[in-house]
Design a protein around this motif. Structure first.
Motif, PDB file in Angstrom:
ATOM      1  N   THR A  25      24.409 -11.481   1.351  1.00  0.00           N
ATOM      2  CA  THR A  25      25.419 -10.729   0.615  1.00  0.00           C
ATOM      3  C   THR A  25      25.733  -9.432   1.348  1.00  0.00           C
ATOM      4  OG1 THR A  25      24.581 -11.646  -1.449  1.00  0.00           O
ATOM      5  CG2 THR A  25      25.960  -9.694  -1.632  1.00  0.00           C
ATOM      6  N   HIS A  26      24.704  -8.769   1.803  1.00  0.00           N
ATOM      7  CA  HIS A  26      24.866  -7.493   2.508  1.00  0.00           C
ATOM      8  C   HIS A  26      25.725  -7.647   3.762  1.00  0.00           C
ATOM      9  CE1 HIS A  26      23.888  -3.468   3.883  1.00  0.00           C
ATOM     10  NE2 HIS A  26      23.569  -3.986   5.057  1.00  0.00           N
ATOM     11  N   ALA A  27      25.462  -8.685   4.544  1.00  0.00           N
ATOM     12  CA  ALA A  27      26.225  -8.909   5.779  1.00  0.00           C
ATOM     13  C   ALA A  27      27.700  -9.160   5.477  1.00  0.00           C
ATOM     14  CB  ALA A  27      25.632 -10.082   6.553  1.00  0.00           C
ATOM     15  N   ILE A  28      27.970  -9.964   4.450  1.00  0.00           N
ATOM     16  CA  ILE A  28      29.368 -10.250   4.073  1.00  0.00           C
ATOM     17  C   ILE A  28      30.055  -8.966   3.609  1.00  0.00           C
ATOM     18  CG2 ILE A  28      30.856 -11.461   2.438  1.00  0.00           C
ATOM     19  CD1 ILE A  28      28.731 -13.729   2.476  1.00  0.00           C
ATOM     20  N   ALA A  29      29.382  -8.208   2.766  1.00  0.00           N
ATOM     21  CA  ALA A  29      29.957  -6.969   2.238  1.00  0.00           C
ATOM     22  C   ALA A  29      30.299  -6.001   3.369  1.00  0.00           C
ATOM     23  CB  ALA A  29      28.989  -6.323   1.246  1.00  0.00           C
ATOM     24  N   VAL A  66      30.940  -6.678   6.646  1.00  0.00           N
ATOM     25  CA  VAL A  66      32.022  -7.157   7.494  1.00  0.00           C
ATOM     26  C   VAL A  66      33.360  -7.153   6.767  1.00  0.00           C
ATOM     27  CG1 VAL A  66      32.890  -9.147   8.784  1.00  0.00           C
ATOM     28  CG2 VAL A  66      30.496  -8.523   8.945  1.00  0.00           C
ATOM     29  N   GLU A  67      33.363  -7.498   5.496  1.00  0.00           N
ATOM     30  CA  GLU A  67      34.607  -7.579   4.726  1.00  0.00           C
ATOM     31  C   GLU A  67      34.967  -6.242   4.061  1.00  0.00           C
ATOM     32  OE1 GLU A  67      36.687 -10.012   4.899  1.00  0.00           O
ATOM     33  OE2 GLU A  67      35.343 -11.302   6.040  1.00  0.00           O
ATOM     34  N   HIS A  68      34.108  -5.234   4.204  1.00  0.00           N
ATOM     35  CA  HIS A  68      34.362  -3.903   3.647  1.00  0.00           C
ATOM     36  C   HIS A  68      34.573  -3.969   2.126  1.00  0.00           C
ATOM     37  CE1 HIS A  68      34.638  -2.499   7.738  1.00  0.00           C
ATOM     38  NE2 HIS A  68      35.532  -3.445   7.972  1.00  0.00           N
ATOM     39  N   LEU A  69      33.656  -4.663   1.478  1.00  0.00           N
ATOM     40  CA  LEU A  69      33.694  -4.814   0.026  1.00  0.00           C
ATOM     41  C   LEU A  69      32.377  -4.318  -0.558  1.00  0.00           C
ATOM     42  CD1 LEU A  69      35.106  -8.453  -0.171  1.00  0.00           C
ATOM     43  CD2 LEU A  69      36.341  -6.344  -0.701  1.00  0.00           C
ATOM     44  N   PRO A  70      32.391  -3.855  -1.810  1.00  0.00           N
ATOM     45  CA  PRO A  70      31.135  -3.463  -2.448  1.00  0.00           C
ATOM     46  C   PRO A  70      30.190  -4.665  -2.563  1.00  0.00           C
ATOM     47  CG  PRO A  70      33.021  -2.693  -3.729  1.00  0.00           C
ATOM     48  CD  PRO A  70      33.548  -3.615  -2.670  1.00  0.00           C
ATOM     49  N   GLU A  71      28.940  -4.430  -2.248  1.00  0.00           N
ATOM     50  CA  GLU A  71      27.956  -5.512  -2.249  1.00  0.00           C
ATOM     51  C   GLU A  71      27.830  -6.176  -3.625  1.00  0.00           C
ATOM     52  OE1 GLU A  71      23.411  -6.236  -0.662  1.00  0.00           O
ATOM     53  OE2 GLU A  71      24.508  -4.454  -0.030  1.00  0.00           O
ATOM     54  N   GLU A  72      27.899  -5.389  -4.691  1.00  0.00           N
ATOM     55  CA  GLU A  72      27.781  -5.943  -6.040  1.00  0.00           C
ATOM     56  C   GLU A  72      28.944  -6.895  -6.341  1.00  0.00           C
ATOM     57  OE1 GLU A  72      27.911  -2.520  -5.505  1.00  0.00           O
ATOM     58  OE2 GLU A  72      25.739  -2.376  -5.327  1.00  0.00           O
ATOM     59  N   TYR A  73      30.124  -6.539  -5.859  1.00  0.00           N
ATOM     60  CA  TYR A  73      31.305  -7.382  -6.077  1.00  0.00           C
ATOM     61  C   TYR A  73      31.185  -8.685  -5.295  1.00  0.00           C
ATOM     62  CZ  TYR A  73      36.224  -8.507  -6.883  1.00  0.00           C
ATOM     63  OH  TYR A  73      37.387  -9.118  -7.274  1.00  0.00           O
ATOM     64  N   VAL A  74      30.721  -8.590  -4.060  1.00  0.00           N
ATOM     65  CA  VAL A  74      30.505  -9.790  -3.236  1.00  0.00           C
ATOM     66  C   VAL A  74      29.489 -10.693  -3.927  1.00  0.00           C
ATOM     67  CG1 VAL A  74      29.573 -10.639  -1.037  1.00  0.00           C
ATOM     68  CG2 VAL A  74      31.150  -8.686  -1.061  1.00  0.00           C
ATOM     69  N   GLN A  75      28.417 -10.100  -4.441  1.00  0.00           N
ATOM     70  CA  GLN A  75      27.382 -10.879  -5.135  1.00  0.00           C
ATOM     71  C   GLN A  75      27.972 -11.622  -6.326  1.00  0.00           C
ATOM     72  OE1 GLN A  75      23.970 -11.016  -4.218  1.00  0.00           O
ATOM     73  NE2 GLN A  75      23.952 -12.695  -5.666  1.00  0.00           N
ATOM     74  N   LYS A  76      28.813 -10.940  -7.090  1.00  0.00           N
ATOM     75  CA  LYS A  76      29.432 -11.569  -8.266  1.00  0.00           C
ATOM     76  C   LYS A  76      30.303 -12.761  -7.858  1.00  0.00           C
ATOM     77  CE  LYS A  76      32.322 -10.481 -12.216  1.00  0.00           C
ATOM     78  NZ  LYS A  76      33.083  -9.460 -12.933  1.00  0.00           N
TER      79      LYS A  76
END
Length: 161
Positions: free
Chosen positions: A29-33, A35-45
């Motif tokens: 999740t952290h890696a995606i957040a 690279v995509e410049h998104l909040p980690e909590e939102y990516v997790q959701k």
């Protein structure tokens, strides 16, 4: 038609996972957040919603993370959009056919719009079904190549996970 940030970001997340498909370690999740410049909590959701829809699977442990449930060519934009948005186009005529009476013109038998809305819905659905993750990545790569030089300046390359 309605595609919100959830749908767009979900597609970007799925494309990121598609780029890593077949690699030995899952994507975190952290890696995606990052690279995509998104909040980690939102990516997790969004990842959990894609997981519930069967688009991705999770791997537990110290080297855990997420991977696609199937090869990228077998996962469509439609699957991702429907998982995150619950659909993209609301047609009152289609709801009526499913038992919900909402269109006041159906009883008059003179609505010229029904065919337009149903055909538009079908075309959008068809396009989203044809657009699998493999094709989306190929298109993204072509766009990146064309954008290497913008206004005579080299742009910063997009990072990969």
């Amino acid at each position: 038609m309605r595609i919100t940030n959830r749908g767009e970001y979900g597609l970007r997340i799925a494309m990121r996972l598609a780029r890593n498909f077949g690699k030995s370690e899952p994507t975190t999740t952290h890696a995606i957040a990052q690279v995509e410049h998104l909040p980690e909590e939102y990516v997790q959701k969004l990842l959990w919603e894609l997981l519930r829809a069967g688009v991705i699977v999770s791997r537990r442990g110290a080297k855990g993370g997420f991977v696609l449930a199937k090869p990228p060519r077998e996962i469509t934009a439609r699957q991702i959009i429907w998982a995150l948005e619950g659909g993209i186009f609301e047609v009152a005529c289609l709801r009526f056919m499913e038992g919900e009476k909402r269109c006041m013109y159906l009883d008059l038998h003179d609505c010229g719009l029904r065919g337009l809305w149903v055909n538009l819905y079908k075309k959008i659905d068809e396009l989203l079904t044809e657009a699998n993750l493999e094709l989306l990545i190929q298109e993204e790569d072509r766009v990146k190549e064309r954008l290497k030089f913008v206004a005579g300046r080299r742009i910063i390359p997009i990072a990969t996970v």
